[in-house]
Write a protein that holds these residues in place. Sequence first.
Motif, PDB file in Angstrom:
ATOM      1  N   TYR A  88      61.757  48.759   4.258  1.00  0.00           N
ATOM      2  CA  TYR A  88      62.622  47.759   4.858  1.00  0.00           C
ATOM      3  C   TYR A  88      64.086  48.198   4.906  1.00  0.00           C
ATOM      4  O   TYR A  88      64.834  47.825   5.818  1.00  0.00           O
ATOM      5  N   LYS A  89      64.502  48.976   3.904  1.00  0.00           N
ATOM      6  CA  LYS A  89      65.914  49.381   3.838  1.00  0.00           C
ATOM      7  C   LYS A  89      66.324  50.208   5.048  1.00  0.00           C
ATOM      8  O   LYS A  89      67.375  49.938   5.656  1.00  0.00           O
ATOM      9  N   PRO A  90      65.561  51.235   5.445  1.00  0.00           N
ATOM     10  CA  PRO A  90      65.961  51.978   6.652  1.00  0.00           C
ATOM     11  C   PRO A  90      65.983  51.129   7.914  1.00  0.00           C
ATOM     12  O   PRO A  90      66.813  51.338   8.802  1.00  0.00           O
ATOM     13  N   ARG A  97      72.467  50.193  13.972  1.00  0.00           N
ATOM     14  CA  ARG A  97      73.343  49.326  14.757  1.00  0.00           C
ATOM     15  C   ARG A  97      74.485  50.088  15.407  1.00  0.00           C
ATOM     16  O   ARG A  97      75.329  49.491  16.072  1.00  0.00           O
ATOM     17  N   LEU A  98      74.544  51.404  15.173  1.00  0.00           N
ATOM     18  CA  LEU A  98      75.615  52.188  15.782  1.00  0.00           C
ATOM     19  C   LEU A  98      75.474  52.191  17.296  1.00  0.00           C
ATOM     20  O   LEU A  98      74.367  52.363  17.828  1.00  0.00           O
ATOM     21  N   LEU A 102      78.754  56.102  20.014  1.00  0.00           N
ATOM     22  CA  LEU A 102      79.158  56.662  18.724  1.00  0.00           C
ATOM     23  C   LEU A 102      78.120  57.659  18.208  1.00  0.00           C
ATOM     24  O   LEU A 102      78.465  58.702  17.645  1.00  0.00           O
ATOM     25  N   LEU A 103      76.836  57.363  18.405  1.00  0.00           N
ATOM     26  CA  LEU A 103      75.790  58.315  18.038  1.00  0.00           C
ATOM     27  C   LEU A 103      75.956  59.637  18.785  1.00  0.00           C
ATOM     28  O   LEU A 103      75.826  60.723  18.195  1.00  0.00           O
ATOM     29  N   ARG A 134      62.598  57.388  18.591  1.00  0.00           N
ATOM     30  CA  ARG A 134      62.553  57.342  20.057  1.00  0.00           C
ATOM     31  C   ARG A 134      63.947  57.254  20.644  1.00  0.00           C
ATOM     32  O   ARG A 134      64.245  57.890  21.676  1.00  0.00           O
ATOM     33  N   LEU A 135      64.837  56.476  19.998  1.00  0.00           N
ATOM     34  CA  LEU A 135      66.196  56.327  20.516  1.00  0.00           C
ATOM     35  C   LEU A 135      66.918  57.669  20.528  1.00  0.00           C
ATOM     36  O   LEU A 135      67.534  58.050  21.533  1.00  0.00           O
ATOM     37  N   TRP A 136      66.868  58.380  19.398  1.00  0.00           N
ATOM     38  CA  TRP A 136      67.551  59.674  19.317  1.00  0.00           C
ATOM     39  C   TRP A 136      66.972  60.650  20.350  1.00  0.00           C
ATOM     40  O   TRP A 136      67.707  61.392  20.989  1.00  0.00           O
TER      41      TRP A 136
END
Length: 523
Positions: A88-90, A97-98, A102-103, A134-136
């Motif tokens: 859950y932490k990751p 939320r970046l 910014l990423l 998938r986002l990266w």
Amino acid sequence: MSLSYHTFSESKIKAAHGRRELIRIPNIADHFHTNEPPDDPDAQLFAKTLSNAIDRESFLQEEIRYLETTLYQRIDELSRVQQIIREYKPVLSSVRRLPRELLMEIFFQVLGSVDPEDVLDFDRGLWPLTHVCRLWRTLILNHTSFWTTVSLPGRTHYPPYSIHILSLFLDRSGSQPIFVDFTCRDVAKLPETLFSVLFAQSYRWETCKLRIPVFLTDRLSPGAIERTQLLRHLDLNLDLAYSSPLVSSCKNLFAGAPALRSVKLTGVPLALDTLGLRWSYLTHYDVTQDFPDKHLAILRLATGLVECTIDCSQPWRQQLPGAAAIVTLRKLRILKLKGTASILLEYLVAPGLHSLSVLLPETGDSLKIFLNRSVSRLHELEIEATPMGNNILDALQYVSCLSKLALNVSISPGSRRKIVFKDFLVALRYVSSGNNTTSITGCKLPRLEELFLSVYTSSSEHLYANELADMVVSRWKLPGKIREQELTQLKRFTLETNRDWLPAFDTFKELMQEGLQAFINLH
């Protein structure tokens, strides 16, 4: 017999009721040393104690079984809780939320902070980033700028499908200009094919670094390289022999590179038609060439140079030119002459020069002649002279604006040579003229802020440590009233020498406490 008792508090592990008990145990130790039966009172007390202990043993065994079960349950629960935390932490991490912008900037900073990674190494560079999420993966695959640095360092073993991997990397760069860094060490078919794949994209080269053996130079021909309209920076290491028949095939190699401004050449025989370069367009010229006389004709054409580095190992092999051969480089700001290239100073004029690095022979006035003729406001000067000669001290009178001086010298034990360094230290010392003022008459380098000395000497007495310390003290403390328009305080001093610590060096400790940036390196 009379009985004595000792008591102790036994901490019982808390059961469900959470109680503690105080057990009174009679002293039975005296009966271990005799076979006589205990007296009736003792026997009754011992029997009662034994009965209580048996009951207590049964209770404790039962409680331990209960606590073991509870402990195993708590261990299992702890494992489940830790798994929840890991999962859950990751998901709730702020990284998710970046903003995408910014990423992207983070990716650019990380990938651009080190040397280019081998595109054939799936464990480094871009490849592992595309497997994070998938986002990266979407961000990296859809941004062609990430795929414009194509690095292929020399390898002993190439992975399977290397050609496919390289082609995929190039496809992902789209139509963007690319940076090519290719090194080949072995004679093999696969590197040659990879080389061909890169050449097929030569019309997109913007920066190119090629380090290749002779067997690949037959690929370097105008027919193999397509239009190089975008090429601005070329770093070429061919290691060609001057008599190689392949030299002629390289003459017009980059004739179709109108945007080329910076070249670094190693192992490339120089001539005015070398590679078809447009010398008058160049701003940066860095070349390793055995013979310094090859450069004079080229420098005569390359009048737009801003930075120039020439490294030679052989003497001038042709007849020395006369005064008519003087070359003026008005835009030159940085000049580095290594090895025997220092002889070129006698034929150069650079009125706008800011930084000069040169290896000087023991004799000769090439540096003095150059500085006197150029009348430049030189700010940085680096000189290597082994051994040190008088020509260094003679040349310093022409660099009154110098703010940074680096000397790498050796002091030989000759009758005159050993005091040349002392004369240098005396010339640099600020001298008080009395009346609370400081004289600059005859003082060298009144604007000097940084001084680096690397001195090799066969004897500590040739180092003139006392004179050295006095010179630094005079430039740091500036006795008398300082006229800012004439004298500058020394801010940084570095000494490297092959001698041990000398008493005079203690002075530098005091100056460091006062604020001088002093570094003493003894070898």
